[in-house]
Motif scaffolding. Structure first.
Motif, PDB file in Angstrom:
ATOM      1  N   SER A   1      91.363   2.731 -35.484  1.00  0.00           N
ATOM      2  CA  SER A   1      90.499   3.757 -34.893  1.00  0.00           C
ATOM      3  C   SER A   1      89.854   4.615 -35.978  1.00  0.00           C
ATOM      4  O   SER A   1      88.661   4.957 -35.903  1.00  0.00           O
TER       5      SER A   1
ATOM      6  N   ALA B   1      85.863   4.898 -36.734  1.00  0.00           N
ATOM      7  CA  ALA B   1      85.167   6.185 -36.649  1.00  0.00           C
ATOM      8  C   ALA B   1      84.507   6.560 -37.973  1.00  0.00           C
ATOM      9  O   ALA B   1      83.472   7.232 -38.000  1.00  0.00           O
ATOM     10  N   SER B   2      85.079   6.137 -39.102  1.00  0.00           N
ATOM     11  CA  SER B   2      84.563   6.520 -40.412  1.00  0.00           C
ATOM     12  C   SER B   2      83.489   5.574 -40.933  1.00  0.00           C
ATOM     13  O   SER B   2      82.804   5.897 -41.917  1.00  0.00           O
TER      14      SER B   2
END
Length: 287
Positions: A255, A259-260
């Motif tokens: 996750s 997200a990054s």
């Protein structure tokens, strides 16, 4: 000339191996062919390719290979007795023992056993009842089935074709008009046909064993006591907890990377643009 005429009258001989004794497969073929079976799916003029490509008629008998798998649990002291009881039941019915083994108890593991038997269709319910009764307890049971009808029809059709071809070779060999060279060629072709016929007869016996009897694969294990179960329960729970925490950490890492990823791409593009601008500015000042 004789062999050319023969090839035009029947199926061409396509053989892999040579010499076998003539007439060795007669008894084998007679033994493996079921009495009264109608060869509806294997006409005498049909080739092996036809038997493979054309589905077996619905009226023809089906040839199904069944495999039953059992996991049976019993008290440690009674595990050998349970195995012996099943072997004794096998001797009372139409049953063949394929393999059997028994592992005595030692310091590192409890006793265990394995048994493989082939049971005739008519006696399968009797043997199944013996497995589900007595001192042993059935933990798991599964059954798989494989349709081998097309394989049986193909092998039987090829056997019939080779038998007919062999008889024509024998008639040519007995013809007094055949010369020495032709006789040698006919004998060589006859030996090849006999070798192929022996191989097909062996294949048919294997198929008959698989489809006319049902295979039972049985695994026996000792029943664990309540103390053993309570001793290993904390270890079991710890392993489950370890796996759960590990998977949760992996999920969190996935996750975070997802997200990054966008910001990493944008930051990389920004740094590249700034460095290009600084390099361009430096070159302009040097001029």
């Amino acid at each position: 000339m004789w062999l050319a005429l023969l090839a035009g009258c029947g199926e061409p001989a396509n053989f892999k191996s040579a010499p076998a004794e003539t007439g060795a497969a007669d008894g084998a073929v007679a033994m493996v062919q079921p009495a009264g079976r109608a060869m509806a799916g294997a006409p005498q003029a049909a080739s092996s390719l036809d038997a493979q490509n054309v589905p077996a008629p619905t009226s023809a008998p089906r040839h199904i290979a069944y495999i039953h798998r059992y996991a049976i649990e019993a008290e440690r002291a009674k595990l050998r007795a349970v195995l012996d009881a099943h072997l004794a039941r096998c001797k009372q019915i139409d049953c063949e023992v394929v393999t059997q083994s028994f592992q005595e108890e030692n310091e590192s593991q409890p006793p265990s056993a394995n048994l493989q038997v082939r049971v005739a269709h008519k006696d399968t319910p009797k043997f199944t009842e013996a497995l589900k009764s007595g001192e042993g307890r059935v933990l798991r049971q599964s059954t798989s089935a494989e349709d081998k009808t097309l394989q049986v029809v193909d092998v039987e059709a090829r056997i019939i074709n080779l038998q007919q071809l062999r008889e024509r070779y024998r008639k040519l060999l007995a013809d007094p008009k055949a010369g020495i060279k032709e006789a040698v060629e006919i004998e060589r072709a006859l030996a090849q046909a006999q070798s192929e016929l022996d191989s097909l007869a062996a294949q048919r016996r294997v198929l008959a064993q698989q489809t006319e009897r049902e295979l039972f694969e049985i695994g026996y294990q000792a029943r664990r006591s309540a103390i053993e179960q309570s001793i290993f329960e904390p270890v079991k729970e710890a392993l489950i907890s370890f796996g759960r925490v590990m998977m949760q950490s992996l999920a969190a890492l996935i996750s975070f990377v997802a997200a990054s990823l966008v910001w990493i791409v944008l930051l990389t593009a920004l740094i590249w643009g700034v460095r290009r601008w600084l390099r361009w500015r430096k070159m302009r000042q040097s001029k």
